[in-house]
Write a protein that holds these residues in place. Structure first.
Motif, short mmCIF file in Angstrom:
data_model
loop_
_atom_site.label_atom_id
_atom_site.label_comp_id
_atom_site.label_asym_id
_atom_site.label_seq_id
_atom_site.Cartn_x
_atom_site.Cartn_y
_atom_site.Cartn_z
N UNK A 1 0.82 -1.21 0.00
CA UNK A 1 0.00 0.00 0.00
C UNK A 1 0.86 1.26 0.00
N UNK A 2 1.99 1.24 0.71
CA UNK A 2 2.90 2.39 0.67
C UNK A 2 3.37 2.63 -0.76
N UNK A 3 3.65 1.55 -1.47
CA UNK A 3 4.05 1.68 -2.88
C UNK A 3 2.92 2.29 -3.71
N UNK A 4 1.67 1.85 -3.45
CA UNK A 4 0.53 2.43 -4.16
C UNK A 4 0.44 3.92 -3.91
N UNK A 5 0.59 4.34 -2.63
CA UNK A 5 0.55 5.76 -2.31
C UNK A 5 1.69 6.52 -2.97
N UNK A 6 2.88 5.91 -3.00
CA UNK A 6 4.02 6.58 -3.62
C UNK A 6 3.81 6.77 -5.12
N UNK A 7 3.20 5.78 -5.78
CA UNK A 7 2.94 5.91 -7.22
C UNK A 7 1.93 7.01 -7.52
N UNK A 8 1.03 7.30 -6.56
CA UNK A 8 0.13 8.44 -6.74
C UNK A 8 0.91 9.75 -6.76
N UNK B 1 6.86 -12.88 -0.78
CA UNK B 1 5.75 -11.95 -0.88
C UNK B 1 6.15 -10.58 -1.38
N UNK B 2 7.34 -10.12 -0.99
CA UNK B 2 7.78 -8.79 -1.41
C UNK B 2 8.40 -8.79 -2.81
N UNK B 3 8.78 -9.98 -3.32
CA UNK B 3 9.45 -10.03 -4.62
C UNK B 3 8.65 -9.38 -5.75
N UNK B 4 7.37 -9.75 -5.97
CA UNK B 4 6.64 -9.08 -7.06
C UNK B 4 6.32 -7.63 -6.78
N UNK B 5 6.37 -7.21 -5.52
CA UNK B 5 6.11 -5.81 -5.19
C UNK B 5 7.34 -4.96 -5.48
N UNK C 1 0.48 -11.43 -7.10
CA UNK C 1 -0.14 -10.91 -5.89
C UNK C 1 0.77 -11.22 -4.71
N UNK C 2 1.58 -10.24 -4.32
CA UNK C 2 2.51 -10.46 -3.22
C UNK C 2 1.83 -10.85 -1.93
N UNK C 3 0.66 -10.26 -1.67
CA UNK C 3 -0.08 -10.58 -0.45
C UNK C 3 -0.49 -12.05 -0.46
N UNK C 4 -1.00 -12.52 -1.61
CA UNK C 4 -1.43 -13.92 -1.70
C UNK C 4 -0.25 -14.86 -1.54
#
Length: 450
Positions: free
Chosen positions: A139-146, A380-384, A403-406
């Protein structure tokens, strides 16, 4: 958590939740519009539907009617990963098939839920804490991309957008440091407003289009026509549904811990998933992707200390009202993404901290627990951290692995079963061994205590 406050204060705190999460449905619908080449009228209609369903979902999860909703302070919104899958299905099979896939997947939730409920004992604090850390980082990455935009696109890392995002974070920190009481609890919203004022001063906000069009808007039923149902086309969304259930488990547990409520996972987690399923079922008939419980508001609850579930219920009422007021929808849509991203980064980082706190109670001093956590975090963090790492794989495998979470949740759960359920734990074996040291064969063995 169950305490009601004066209506004016509840609404004020509810608006804070709305302002922080509003960018998600707005950006989701704008992405749908750009990808599917939708007209302005249909775009406004879908945006109205997104706000209305987000509000209905927030009311269900917060108030918990019948067997739906855990009665925790939750807000709902269109999911990011489900949106990408929705668009992929729409481009390959048509948008009517995509809406049918949403309806099938929502029904799949109800079918699988009884089996999933029996597996919750395999999701202890170690597994959920690891999953929450991955969710927070994502989610931090999502916010940063915004704030920055996506690499390779025009305007990536624009200095003005970077300045707006960092300034919004700075405003939030200063306000939280200066104020106390209610004003400190509103620091997130006030920081977002301060960032928007700065954006207006820099000429990054245009209010010209707010007055255009009508005053009222209402979601249109089946805006793309009658949904078409193809089970094979819906398979990616159905597979994601399993990951969504695991994520809902973690969010329910961490939300309950944040507000100090003791819950029974076997009853409260299924109530959260049923709420997701019901609202997602409605979303399919309104042309939207799957709806999910939001992790954003958990961070707001932790930062502000406002735990009442009636605040998020008030946010639900505000969201429904916004969905029917076209000028308000257009006004929210003009807030620059960089400002929203700066606010989101702070809120999302708090979720990461909550996951770390959970891991602090997971006995990581035990080597097996530390090993499970390390492997799950790595995968989990690899695809992120490395987008596109699985681009060369078949589409079905890529959908699951990206899906890193999955991946993180599945890895942690499987390793936990292998280490702690399939075979005896090494620490128990060591505990069962006799004390080290020479023993005289002629000497009697000491009697056990007790």
């Amino acid at each position: 958590m169950d305490q009601s406050r004066p209506l004016s204060r509840i609404l004020l705190f509810g608006v804070q939740h709305v302002l922080v999460m509003a960018a998600t449905p707005v950006s989701a619908i704008f992405l749908m519009s750009a990808t599917l080449h939708l007209g302005p009228g249909l775009t406004v209609n879908l945006l109205s539907a997104a706000f209305v369903l987000s509000g209905i979902g927030s009311l269900i999860q917060s108030l918990g009617p019948w067997k739906f909703g855990p009665r925790l302070p939750f807000v709902m919104l269109p999911g990011g990963a489900p949106l990408i899958l929705f668009l992929a299905i729409a481009e390959q099979h048509g948008v009517r098939t995509a809406t049918g896939a949403v309806i099938i997947s929502a029904a799949f939730y109800f079918v699988v839920l009884p089996v999933f409920s029996r597996l919750l004992r395999f999701f202890p604090t170690l597994v959920i804490g690891t999953m929450i850390v991955i969710v927070g980082v994502n989610l931090v990455k999502v916010g940063a991309l915004l704030v920055t935009g996506r690499p390779g696109q025009s305007g990536f890392a624009d200095p003005v957008n970077l300045a707006l995002g960092l300034a919004t974070i700075g405003f939030t920190v200063v306000l939280y440091w200066l104020f106390s009481g209610v004003l400190r609890q509103l620091a997130v919203m006030l920081g977002l407003i301060a960032g928007s004022v700065l954006a207006f001063a820099l000429g990054r906000i245009d209010f010209g289009g707010i007055a255009e069009g009508g005053v009222l808007s209402a979601p249109q039923l089946m805006p793309f026509g009658t949904p078409e149902f193809h089970l094979l086309a819906a398979l990616p969304l159905m597979l994601y549904g399993l990951a969504s259930m695991a994520e809902a488990t973690g969010q329910t547990v961490i939300n309950a811990e944040t507000v100090g409520k003791e819950i029974d996972r076997r009853t409260h987690v299924p109530r959260t998933i049923r709420g997701d399923a019901l609202v997602s079922f409605l979303a399919g008939f309104l042309g939207l992707p799957l709806m999910v419980t939001s992790g954003e508001n958990i961070g707001i609850v932790r930062v502000t200390g406002v735990r009442s579930r009636f605040v998020t219920a008030a946010a639900g009422v505000v969201l429904v009202a916004i969905g029917f007021l076209a000028p308000v929808v257009r006004a929210i849509s003009v807030i620059p993404s960089a400002v929203v991203g700066g606010t989101a980064m702070v809120v999302f980082a708090v979720i990461t901290v909550l996951g770390i706190q959970m891991l602090g109670r997971a006995e990581l001093d035990r080597h097996s627990h530390a090993f499970i956590c390390a492997v799950a975090l790595a995968l989990g963090l690899l695809p992120i951290l490395v987008p596109g790492v699985y681009a060369g794989l078949p589409s079905g495998a890529r959908i699951l692995l990206e899906s890193g979470v999955a991946v993180g949740a599945f890895t942690a759960a499987v390793l936990n079963v292998l280490f702690h359920h399939v075979r005896p734990r090494p620490d128990r074996i060591r505990a069962a061994r006799p004390a080290a040291g020479p023993v005289d064969a002629g000497s009697p063995r000491p009697l056990p205590h007790g």
